[in-house]
Scaffold this motif. Sequence first.
Motif, PDB file in Angstrom:
ATOM      1  N   SER A  84      -0.293  -4.737  -5.300  1.00 23.73           N
ATOM      2  CA  SER A  84       0.521  -3.668  -5.873  1.00 23.73           C
ATOM      3  C   SER A  84      -0.349  -2.475  -6.259  1.00 23.73           C
ATOM      4  O   SER A  84      -1.584  -2.526  -6.199  1.00 23.73           O
ATOM      5  CB  SER A  84       1.264  -4.163  -7.127  1.00 23.73           C
ATOM      6  OG  SER A  84       2.009  -5.323  -6.873  1.00 23.73           O
ATOM      7  N   TYR A  85       0.336  -1.431  -6.684  1.00 20.72           N
ATOM      8  CA  TYR A  85      -0.294  -0.189  -7.122  1.00 20.72           C
ATOM      9  C   TYR A  85       0.485   0.306  -8.329  1.00 20.72           C
ATOM     10  O   TYR A  85       1.717   0.237  -8.349  1.00 20.72           O
ATOM     11  CB  TYR A  85      -0.222   0.819  -5.980  1.00 20.72           C
ATOM     12  CG  TYR A  85      -0.578   2.251  -6.301  1.00 20.72           C
ATOM     13  CD1 TYR A  85      -1.894   2.690  -6.272  1.00 20.72           C
ATOM     14  CD2 TYR A  85       0.421   3.192  -6.578  1.00 20.72           C
ATOM     15  CE1 TYR A  85      -2.220   4.022  -6.515  1.00 20.72           C
ATOM     16  CE2 TYR A  85       0.110   4.522  -6.823  1.00 20.72           C
ATOM     17  CZ  TYR A  85      -1.211   4.929  -6.782  1.00 20.72           C
ATOM     18  OH  TYR A  85      -1.521   6.248  -7.023  1.00 20.72           O
ATOM     19  N   GLY A  86      -0.230   0.774  -9.367  1.00 22.95           N
ATOM     20  CA  GLY A  86       0.499   1.222 -10.547  1.00 22.95           C
ATOM     21  C   GLY A  86      -0.407   1.730 -11.639  1.00 22.95           C
ATOM     22  O   GLY A  86      -1.362   2.481 -11.389  1.00 22.95           O
ATOM     23  N   THR A 117       0.834  -1.204   0.000  1.00 26.18           N
ATOM     24  CA  THR A 117       0.000   0.000   0.000  1.00 26.18           C
ATOM     25  C   THR A 117       0.867   1.251   0.000  1.00 26.18           C
ATOM     26  O   THR A 117       1.731   1.399   0.875  1.00 26.18           O
ATOM     27  CB  THR A 117      -0.916   0.016   1.233  1.00 26.18           C
ATOM     28  OG1 THR A 117      -1.738  -1.154   1.218  1.00 26.18           O
ATOM     29  CG2 THR A 117      -1.798   1.252   1.239  1.00 26.18           C
ATOM     30  N   PRO A 118       0.693   2.160  -0.957  1.00 27.16           N
ATOM     31  CA  PRO A 118       1.499   3.387  -0.991  1.00 27.16           C
ATOM     32  C   PRO A 118       1.450   4.135   0.336  1.00 27.16           C
ATOM     33  O   PRO A 118       0.381   4.357   0.899  1.00 27.16           O
ATOM     34  CB  PRO A 118       0.845   4.196  -2.117  1.00 27.16           C
ATOM     35  CG  PRO A 118       0.264   3.165  -3.022  1.00 27.16           C
ATOM     36  CD  PRO A 118      -0.220   2.073  -2.115  1.00 27.16           C
ATOM     37  N   GLN A 126       5.157  -0.502   6.552  1.00 23.92           N
ATOM     38  CA  GLN A 126       5.531  -1.908   6.608  1.00 23.92           C
ATOM     39  C   GLN A 126       5.484  -2.610   5.242  1.00 23.92           C
ATOM     40  O   GLN A 126       6.283  -3.502   4.974  1.00 23.92           O
ATOM     41  CB  GLN A 126       4.631  -2.680   7.589  1.00 23.92           C
ATOM     42  CG  GLN A 126       5.036  -2.523   9.049  1.00 23.92           C
ATOM     43  CD  GLN A 126       4.649  -1.165   9.621  1.00 23.92           C
ATOM     44  OE1 GLN A 126       3.534  -0.703   9.439  1.00 23.92           O
ATOM     45  NE2 GLN A 126       5.585  -0.522  10.302  1.00 23.92           N
ATOM     46  N   THR A 127       4.546  -2.224   4.377  1.00 26.32           N
ATOM     47  CA  THR A 127       4.356  -2.973   3.128  1.00 26.32           C
ATOM     48  C   THR A 127       4.846  -2.242   1.886  1.00 26.32           C
ATOM     49  O   THR A 127       5.114  -2.860   0.859  1.00 26.32           O
ATOM     50  CB  THR A 127       2.863  -3.305   2.927  1.00 26.32           C
ATOM     51  OG1 THR A 127       2.125  -2.075   2.721  1.00 26.32           O
ATOM     52  CG2 THR A 127       2.299  -4.029   4.134  1.00 26.32           C
ATOM     53  N   PHE A 128       4.978  -0.924   1.949  1.00 26.34           N
ATOM     54  CA  PHE A 128       5.286  -0.104   0.781  1.00 26.34           C
ATOM     55  C   PHE A 128       6.746  -0.266   0.366  1.00 26.34           C
ATOM     56  O   PHE A 128       7.662  -0.052   1.164  1.00 26.34           O
ATOM     57  CB  PHE A 128       4.989   1.361   1.143  1.00 26.34           C
ATOM     58  CG  PHE A 128       5.379   2.370   0.114  1.00 26.34           C
ATOM     59  CD1 PHE A 128       4.770   2.401  -1.128  1.00 26.34           C
ATOM     60  CD2 PHE A 128       6.345   3.327   0.383  1.00 26.34           C
ATOM     61  CE1 PHE A 128       5.112   3.360  -2.073  1.00 26.34           C
ATOM     62  CE2 PHE A 128       6.702   4.295  -0.533  1.00 26.34           C
ATOM     63  CZ  PHE A 128       6.085   4.301  -1.761  1.00 26.34           C
ATOM     64  N   ASP A 180       7.082  10.411  -2.185  1.00 28.88           N
ATOM     65  CA  ASP A 180       7.137  10.100  -3.607  1.00 28.88           C
ATOM     66  C   ASP A 180       7.433   8.611  -3.755  1.00 28.88           C
ATOM     67  O   ASP A 180       7.934   7.962  -2.833  1.00 28.88           O
ATOM     68  CB  ASP A 180       8.225  10.926  -4.289  1.00 28.88           C
ATOM     69  CG  ASP A 180       8.059  10.977  -5.799  1.00 28.88           C
ATOM     70  OD1 ASP A 180       7.058  10.444  -6.318  1.00 28.88           O
ATOM     71  OD2 ASP A 180       8.942  11.541  -6.467  1.00 28.88           O
ATOM     72  N   GLU A 181       7.109   8.084  -4.892  1.00 26.00           N
ATOM     73  CA  GLU A 181       7.239   6.645  -5.105  1.00 26.00           C
ATOM     74  C   GLU A 181       7.872   6.380  -6.463  1.00 26.00           C
ATOM     75  O   GLU A 181       7.944   7.266  -7.314  1.00 26.00           O
ATOM     76  CB  GLU A 181       5.854   5.987  -5.057  1.00 26.00           C
ATOM     77  CG  GLU A 181       4.942   6.499  -6.159  1.00 26.00           C
ATOM     78  CD  GLU A 181       3.471   6.381  -5.844  1.00 26.00           C
ATOM     79  OE1 GLU A 181       2.683   6.222  -6.794  1.00 26.00           O
ATOM     80  OE2 GLU A 181       3.103   6.467  -4.656  1.00 26.00           O
TER      81      GLU A 181
END
Length: 277
Positions: free
Chosen positions: A106-108, A87-88, A92-94, A156-157
């Motif tokens: 995922s995210y995208g 999660t963005p 812990q998960t990003f 930012d990612e």
Amino acid sequence: MDGSCGTTLRLASVNAASGLDRGTWRVSAERLGDAVAGLDADVVAVKEVDHLLPRTGGVDQTAVIAAACAGTGPPWQYRFAAAVHGTPGHPQTFRSAAATHEDEPSYGIALLTRWDVEGWSELRLAPGRARLPVPLPGQQRNAAGRSSRRVLWAPDEQRVALAGVVSTPQGPLSVVCTHLSFSPPLAVRQLRRVVAWTAALPRPLVLLGDLNLPGPVAASLTGWRRLVRGATYPAARPRLQLDHALADGDVGVLAARTATIGGSDHRAPVVDVRLGG
């Protein structure tokens, strides 16, 4: 519009906002899918899309959109490209995604089309250090008892570009989808890298994306032609065009507009084109 007739190709660039309706603060992939299907496009580039993330019910949102666009017709071709796993913003998960994995939350971004795709390719773009204030539903109170909007300071990612060579009735068309950094200087560098990366793709080529660069800036940097001119953000009262459709090669514009998409905070550029003029 019947894309199978081959006289006109309709392209759309949609910011999904993870299916979140900014009016109700509720998530519905089905509503998002119906809104995208209502554009009656032949090729759709989608940004800010969730893939199996718990925050949006563990749904493959790209698959939901593809099913809505296909309706009772032949299945649509589609590809999701992960920018990050997890999660963005979640500590812990990003994490940045080195590659897309079908079973990884995922995210995208995603590309979808009613036609066959000759080949897919992905490009990953490193993140910067900036942070963006993202409003959350509900209010909070400070020590003085004053209420204010809750805000998440999102880092930012990693960004990603996804290209597909689409076999349209008018011939091959390279379509590139991307969502660039909210930091303008970094977005400029990322866009230049995307342009260099696309040099090996066949022309004509169309770039559909949330470039986070206003007005004519993106066209000036790329040397490519703007297909849609119109403010896209914020959706309710748009003041800036951050979402773009740019062309390199022989692409003729028949009609162009921006459209509201469910509860997204961006309007969607929609353009009818003909290849070869």
